[in-house]
Design a protein around this motif. Structure first.
Motif, PDB file in Angstrom:
ATOM      1  N   LEU A  79      -4.651   2.455   3.547  1.00  0.00           N
ATOM      2  CA  LEU A  79      -4.955   1.070   3.916  1.00  0.00           C
ATOM      3  C   LEU A  79      -5.698   0.363   2.775  1.00  0.00           C
ATOM      4  O   LEU A  79      -5.431  -0.810   2.480  1.00  0.00           O
ATOM      5  CB  LEU A  79      -5.781   1.030   5.198  1.00  0.00           C
ATOM      6  CG  LEU A  79      -5.955  -0.322   5.852  1.00  0.00           C
ATOM      7  CD1 LEU A  79      -4.611  -0.974   6.135  1.00  0.00           C
ATOM      8  CD2 LEU A  79      -6.748  -0.193   7.130  1.00  0.00           C
ATOM      9  N   LYS A  80      -6.589   1.094   2.112  1.00  0.00           N
ATOM     10  CA  LYS A  80      -7.261   0.524   0.939  1.00  0.00           C
ATOM     11  C   LYS A  80      -6.240   0.210  -0.155  1.00  0.00           C
ATOM     12  O   LYS A  80      -6.295  -0.847  -0.779  1.00  0.00           O
ATOM     13  CB  LYS A  80      -8.311   1.494   0.415  1.00  0.00           C
ATOM     14  CG  LYS A  80      -9.491   1.665   1.345  1.00  0.00           C
ATOM     15  CD  LYS A  80     -10.441   2.710   0.811  1.00  0.00           C
ATOM     16  CE  LYS A  80     -11.542   3.003   1.806  1.00  0.00           C
ATOM     17  NZ  LYS A  80     -12.423   4.089   1.368  1.00  0.00           N
ATOM     18  N   LEU A  81      -5.290   1.132  -0.360  1.00  0.00           N
ATOM     19  CA  LEU A  81      -4.237   0.900  -1.350  1.00  0.00           C
ATOM     20  C   LEU A  81      -3.397  -0.324  -0.986  1.00  0.00           C
ATOM     21  O   LEU A  81      -3.024  -1.111  -1.854  1.00  0.00           O
ATOM     22  CB  LEU A  81      -3.321   2.117  -1.451  1.00  0.00           C
ATOM     23  CG  LEU A  81      -3.717   3.196  -2.440  1.00  0.00           C
ATOM     24  CD1 LEU A  81      -2.764   4.381  -2.337  1.00  0.00           C
ATOM     25  CD2 LEU A  81      -3.737   2.677  -3.846  1.00  0.00           C
ATOM     26  N   GLN A  82      -3.105  -0.479   0.289  1.00  0.00           N
ATOM     27  CA  GLN A  82      -2.309  -1.616   0.752  1.00  0.00           C
ATOM     28  C   GLN A  82      -2.996  -2.931   0.372  1.00  0.00           C
ATOM     29  O   GLN A  82      -2.345  -3.851  -0.124  1.00  0.00           O
ATOM     30  CB  GLN A  82      -2.108  -1.536   2.263  1.00  0.00           C
ATOM     31  CG  GLN A  82      -1.255  -2.641   2.827  1.00  0.00           C
ATOM     32  CD  GLN A  82      -1.090  -2.517   4.342  1.00  0.00           C
ATOM     33  OE1 GLN A  82      -1.880  -1.865   5.008  1.00  0.00           O
ATOM     34  NE2 GLN A  82      -0.073  -3.141   4.871  1.00  0.00           N
ATOM     35  N   HIS A  83      -4.294  -3.007   0.558  1.00  0.00           N
ATOM     36  CA  HIS A  83      -5.035  -4.229   0.215  1.00  0.00           C
ATOM     37  C   HIS A  83      -5.061  -4.448  -1.296  1.00  0.00           C
ATOM     38  O   HIS A  83      -4.911  -5.584  -1.761  1.00  0.00           O
ATOM     39  CB  HIS A  83      -6.457  -4.154   0.776  1.00  0.00           C
ATOM     40  CG  HIS A  83      -6.499  -4.201   2.272  1.00  0.00           C
ATOM     41  ND1 HIS A  83      -7.052  -5.240   2.970  1.00  0.00           N
ATOM     42  CD2 HIS A  83      -6.038  -3.346   3.208  1.00  0.00           C
ATOM     43  CE1 HIS A  83      -6.930  -5.024   4.264  1.00  0.00           C
ATOM     44  NE2 HIS A  83      -6.314  -3.867   4.428  1.00  0.00           N
ATOM     45  N   GLU A  84      -5.243  -3.365  -2.065  1.00  0.00           N
ATOM     46  CA  GLU A  84      -5.228  -3.488  -3.521  1.00  0.00           C
ATOM     47  C   GLU A  84      -3.875  -3.981  -4.022  1.00  0.00           C
ATOM     48  O   GLU A  84      -3.802  -4.858  -4.898  1.00  0.00           O
ATOM     49  CB  GLU A  84      -5.541  -2.140  -4.173  1.00  0.00           C
ATOM     50  CG  GLU A  84      -6.963  -1.681  -4.024  1.00  0.00           C
ATOM     51  CD  GLU A  84      -7.182  -0.278  -4.586  1.00  0.00           C
ATOM     52  OE1 GLU A  84      -6.336   0.206  -5.382  1.00  0.00           O
ATOM     53  OE2 GLU A  84      -8.204   0.328  -4.228  1.00  0.00           O
ATOM     54  N   ILE A  85      -2.806  -3.432  -3.463  1.00  0.00           N
ATOM     55  CA  ILE A  85      -1.449  -3.824  -3.872  1.00  0.00           C
ATOM     56  C   ILE A  85      -1.199  -5.285  -3.539  1.00  0.00           C
ATOM     57  O   ILE A  85      -0.691  -6.051  -4.364  1.00  0.00           O
ATOM     58  CB  ILE A  85      -0.400  -2.904  -3.212  1.00  0.00           C
ATOM     59  CG1 ILE A  85      -0.516  -1.486  -3.772  1.00  0.00           C
ATOM     60  CG2 ILE A  85       1.011  -3.456  -3.400  1.00  0.00           C
ATOM     61  CD1 ILE A  85       0.233  -0.436  -2.977  1.00  0.00           C
ATOM     62  N   ARG A  86      -1.571  -5.692  -2.341  1.00  0.00           N
ATOM     63  CA  ARG A  86      -1.380  -7.084  -1.927  1.00  0.00           C
ATOM     64  C   ARG A  86      -2.121  -8.035  -2.858  1.00  0.00           C
ATOM     65  O   ARG A  86      -1.574  -9.039  -3.307  1.00  0.00           O
ATOM     66  CB  ARG A  86      -1.870  -7.268  -0.489  1.00  0.00           C
ATOM     67  CG  ARG A  86      -1.686  -8.685   0.026  1.00  0.00           C
ATOM     68  CD  ARG A  86      -2.575  -9.006   1.204  1.00  0.00           C
ATOM     69  NE  ARG A  86      -3.965  -8.823   0.827  1.00  0.00           N
ATOM     70  CZ  ARG A  86      -4.907  -8.369   1.645  1.00  0.00           C
ATOM     71  NH1 ARG A  86      -4.611  -8.026   2.864  1.00  0.00           N
ATOM     72  NH2 ARG A  86      -6.149  -8.250   1.238  1.00  0.00           N
ATOM     73  N   ASP A  87      -3.379  -7.712  -3.174  1.00  0.00           N
ATOM     74  CA  ASP A  87      -4.177  -8.577  -4.052  1.00  0.00           C
ATOM     75  C   ASP A  87      -3.584  -8.639  -5.458  1.00  0.00           C
ATOM     76  O   ASP A  87      -3.528  -9.713  -6.072  1.00  0.00           O
ATOM     77  CB  ASP A  87      -5.623  -8.090  -4.107  1.00  0.00           C
ATOM     78  CG  ASP A  87      -6.333  -8.217  -2.770  1.00  0.00           C
ATOM     79  OD1 ASP A  87      -5.832  -8.937  -1.881  1.00  0.00           O
ATOM     80  OD2 ASP A  87      -7.395  -7.569  -2.603  1.00  0.00           O
ATOM     81  N   GLU A  88      -3.145  -7.502  -5.971  1.00  0.00           N
ATOM     82  CA  GLU A  88      -2.553  -7.464  -7.307  1.00  0.00           C
ATOM     83  C   GLU A  88      -1.235  -8.243  -7.344  1.00  0.00           C
ATOM     84  O   GLU A  88      -0.967  -8.988  -8.294  1.00  0.00           O
ATOM     85  CB  GLU A  88      -2.335  -6.022  -7.751  1.00  0.00           C
ATOM     86  CG  GLU A  88      -1.805  -5.882  -9.154  1.00  0.00           C
ATOM     87  CD  GLU A  88      -2.767  -6.354 -10.239  1.00  0.00           C
ATOM     88  OE1 GLU A  88      -2.285  -6.645 -11.349  1.00  0.00           O
ATOM     89  OE2 GLU A  88      -3.987  -6.456  -9.981  1.00  0.00           O
ATOM     90  N   LEU A  89      -0.425  -8.110  -6.300  1.00  0.00           N
ATOM     91  CA  LEU A  89       0.834  -8.867  -6.237  1.00  0.00           C
ATOM     92  C   LEU A  89       0.570 -10.366  -6.176  1.00  0.00           C
ATOM     93  O   LEU A  89       1.295 -11.155  -6.781  1.00  0.00           O
ATOM     94  CB  LEU A  89       1.669  -8.421  -5.037  1.00  0.00           C
ATOM     95  CG  LEU A  89       2.358  -7.073  -5.163  1.00  0.00           C
ATOM     96  CD1 LEU A  89       3.040  -6.698  -3.851  1.00  0.00           C
ATOM     97  CD2 LEU A  89       3.369  -7.081  -6.299  1.00  0.00           C
ATOM     98  N   GLN A  90      -0.478 -10.758  -5.469  1.00  0.00           N
ATOM     99  CA  GLN A  90      -0.848 -12.175  -5.393  1.00  0.00           C
ATOM    100  C   GLN A  90      -1.202 -12.697  -6.786  1.00  0.00           C
ATOM    101  O   GLN A  90      -0.763 -13.769  -7.194  1.00  0.00           O
ATOM    102  CB  GLN A  90      -2.033 -12.365  -4.443  1.00  0.00           C
ATOM    103  CG  GLN A  90      -2.515 -13.796  -4.339  1.00  0.00           C
ATOM    104  CD  GLN A  90      -1.490 -14.695  -3.693  1.00  0.00           C
ATOM    105  OE1 GLN A  90      -0.984 -14.396  -2.617  1.00  0.00           O
ATOM    106  NE2 GLN A  90      -1.163 -15.796  -4.336  1.00  0.00           N
ATOM    107  N   HIS A  91      -1.962 -11.905  -7.523  1.00  0.00           N
ATOM    108  CA  HIS A  91      -2.366 -12.301  -8.877  1.00  0.00           C
ATOM    109  C   HIS A  91      -1.146 -12.391  -9.803  1.00  0.00           C
ATOM    110  O   HIS A  91      -1.009 -13.347 -10.573  1.00  0.00           O
ATOM    111  CB  HIS A  91      -3.393 -11.306  -9.416  1.00  0.00           C
ATOM    112  CG  HIS A  91      -4.002 -11.716 -10.702  1.00  0.00           C
ATOM    113  ND1 HIS A  91      -4.922 -12.734 -10.800  1.00  0.00           N
ATOM    114  CD2 HIS A  91      -3.809 -11.263 -11.966  1.00  0.00           C
ATOM    115  CE1 HIS A  91      -5.272 -12.885 -12.051  1.00  0.00           C
ATOM    116  NE2 HIS A  91      -4.617 -12.008 -12.794  1.00  0.00           N
TER     117      HIS A  91
END
Length: 129
Positions: A64-76
């Motif tokens: 779940l932590k990875l999911q949030h990191e991936i989402r934030d990085e994709l947004q950037h």
């Protein structure tokens, strides 16, 4: 010396820590001490109970932590791509794909997602929200 008399040394670190904690009075004022366990405690299997206790304590699984990191990085990445600032974006997409592979290894199978390409980062971002 008989072999029945020999007792090998035992290294019980957690036991030692708990015994020391008890000696200093740490076990006297525990929340719920002396109260019976609720019926909910005995429902379901051990893993389900662990999940509930962990969730109540605020624990987030690694995936779940990875999911949030991936989402934030994709947004950037999507923001930079939309602005036409393409330098280093292919490298960052490669790093995100490595995180996606790690995510897929640890998340429940129905939640696994495919890797992304720079050209389709907007569509990938929609899947990760």
């Amino acid at each position: 010396m008989d072999k029945d008399e020999y007792i090998p040394p035992v290294n019980d670190l957690m036991g030692d820590i708990l015994r020391n904690y008890e000696k200093t009075g740490g076990m006297e004022n525990l929340k719920g001490a002396g109260k019976p366990l609720s019926e909910e405690y005995f429902k379901g299997d051990i893993f389900q109970h662990f999940q509930k206790v962990a969730k109540d304590a605020g624990y987030k699984p690694h995936w779940l932590k990875l999911q949030h990191e991936i989402r934030d990085e994709l947004q950037h990445i999507a923001t930079k791509y939309a602005q036409g600032l393409n330098e280093d974006l292919h490298f960052r997409v490669t790093k995100v794909n490595e995180k996606i592979l790690a995510y897929n290894k640890s998340c429940p199978p129905p939640m696994q997602k495919s890797t992304v390409k720079l050209e389709s980062v907007e569509n990938a971002l929609n899947r990760w929200h």
